[in-house]
Design a protein around this motif. Structure first.
Motif, PDB file in Angstrom:
ATOM      1  N   PRO A  82     -43.982 -41.330 -22.114  1.00  0.00           N
ATOM      2  CA  PRO A  82     -45.730 -41.448 -21.543  1.00  0.00           C
ATOM      3  C   PRO A  82     -45.667 -41.028 -20.231  1.00  0.00           C
ATOM      4  CG  PRO A  82     -44.343 -43.731 -22.488  1.00  0.00           C
ATOM      5  CD  PRO A  82     -43.466 -42.362 -22.226  1.00  0.00           C
ATOM      6  N   GLY A  83     -46.901 -40.889 -19.837  1.00  0.00           N
ATOM      7  CA  GLY A  83     -47.252 -41.120 -18.276  1.00  0.00           C
ATOM      8  C   GLY A  83     -47.528 -39.438 -18.356  1.00  0.00           C
ATOM      9  N   VAL A  84     -46.325 -38.529 -19.074  1.00  0.00           N
ATOM     10  CA  VAL A  84     -45.882 -36.911 -18.600  1.00  0.00           C
ATOM     11  C   VAL A  84     -46.827 -36.002 -19.429  1.00  0.00           C
ATOM     12  CG1 VAL A  84     -43.921 -34.822 -18.977  1.00  0.00           C
ATOM     13  CG2 VAL A  84     -43.551 -37.806 -18.478  1.00  0.00           C
ATOM     14  N   THR A  85     -47.166 -34.818 -18.491  1.00  0.00           N
ATOM     15  CA  THR A  85     -47.789 -33.870 -19.307  1.00  0.00           C
ATOM     16  C   THR A  85     -47.566 -32.589 -18.947  1.00  0.00           C
ATOM     17  OG1 THR A  85     -49.618 -34.069 -17.748  1.00  0.00           O
ATOM     18  CG2 THR A  85     -50.459 -35.511 -19.850  1.00  0.00           C
ATOM     19  N   LYS A  86     -48.055 -31.443 -19.563  1.00  0.00           N
ATOM     20  CA  LYS A  86     -47.749 -30.039 -19.284  1.00  0.00           C
ATOM     21  C   LYS A  86     -48.959 -29.572 -18.407  1.00  0.00           C
ATOM     22  CE  LYS A  86     -46.346 -25.543 -21.500  1.00  0.00           C
ATOM     23  NZ  LYS A  86     -47.283 -24.442 -20.756  1.00  0.00           N
ATOM     24  N   SER A  87     -48.334 -29.602 -17.285  1.00  0.00           N
ATOM     25  CA  SER A  87     -49.053 -28.761 -16.360  1.00  0.00           C
ATOM     26  C   SER A  87     -49.884 -28.170 -16.419  1.00  0.00           C
ATOM     27  CB  SER A  87     -48.347 -29.114 -14.512  1.00  0.00           C
ATOM     28  OG  SER A  87     -47.700 -28.476 -14.345  1.00  0.00           O
ATOM     29  N   SER A  88     -50.840 -27.046 -16.138  1.00  0.00           N
ATOM     30  CA  SER A  88     -51.449 -26.518 -15.633  1.00  0.00           C
ATOM     31  C   SER A  88     -52.292 -26.308 -14.700  1.00  0.00           C
ATOM     32  CB  SER A  88     -52.347 -26.270 -16.996  1.00  0.00           C
ATOM     33  OG  SER A  88     -53.228 -26.973 -17.404  1.00  0.00           O
ATOM     34  N   TRP A  89     -53.086 -25.200 -14.251  1.00  0.00           N
ATOM     35  CA  TRP A  89     -53.992 -24.735 -12.967  1.00  0.00           C
ATOM     36  C   TRP A  89     -54.364 -23.425 -12.944  1.00  0.00           C
ATOM     37  CZ3 TRP A  89     -48.274 -25.931 -12.221  1.00  0.00           C
ATOM     38  CH2 TRP A  89     -47.806 -24.790 -11.636  1.00  0.00           C
TER      39      TRP A  89
END
Length: 89
Positions: A82-89
């Protein structure tokens, strides 16, 4: 994945460290090194190794989650942490 005997050995060491923690601290404070040498070797916290709770892998351990990087990546991508998502920018 680590062998089951390696995981069991680690669990046994953790139990011994908890069991002898107070006695070991008292002997250290008193400076009784002969008494310390009579305690089991595996009761020393130095002999513990951080291992993944799932696979038992000793390397790439992430302290915050208690698992190795491989399992972290797999579980994070599947949404099991929970609370962890793959980052993208």
């Amino acid at each position: 994945m680590a062998k089951e005997c390696v995981k069991a050995r680690q669990v046994k060491r953790e139990r011994l460290v908890d069991q002898y923690a107070e006695r070991r601290a008292a002997l250290k404070k008193a400076g009784d090194y002969v008494g310390l040498s009579k305690l089991p070797r595996n009761s020393s916290a130095v002999r513990l190794r951080n291992r993944c709770k799932i696979t038992g892998r000793p390397r790439g351990y992430m302290r915050q989650f208690g698992i190795c990087r491989n399992m972290f990546r797999e579980w994070a991508l599947n949404g099991k942490i929970p609370g962890v998502t793959k980052s993208s920018w």
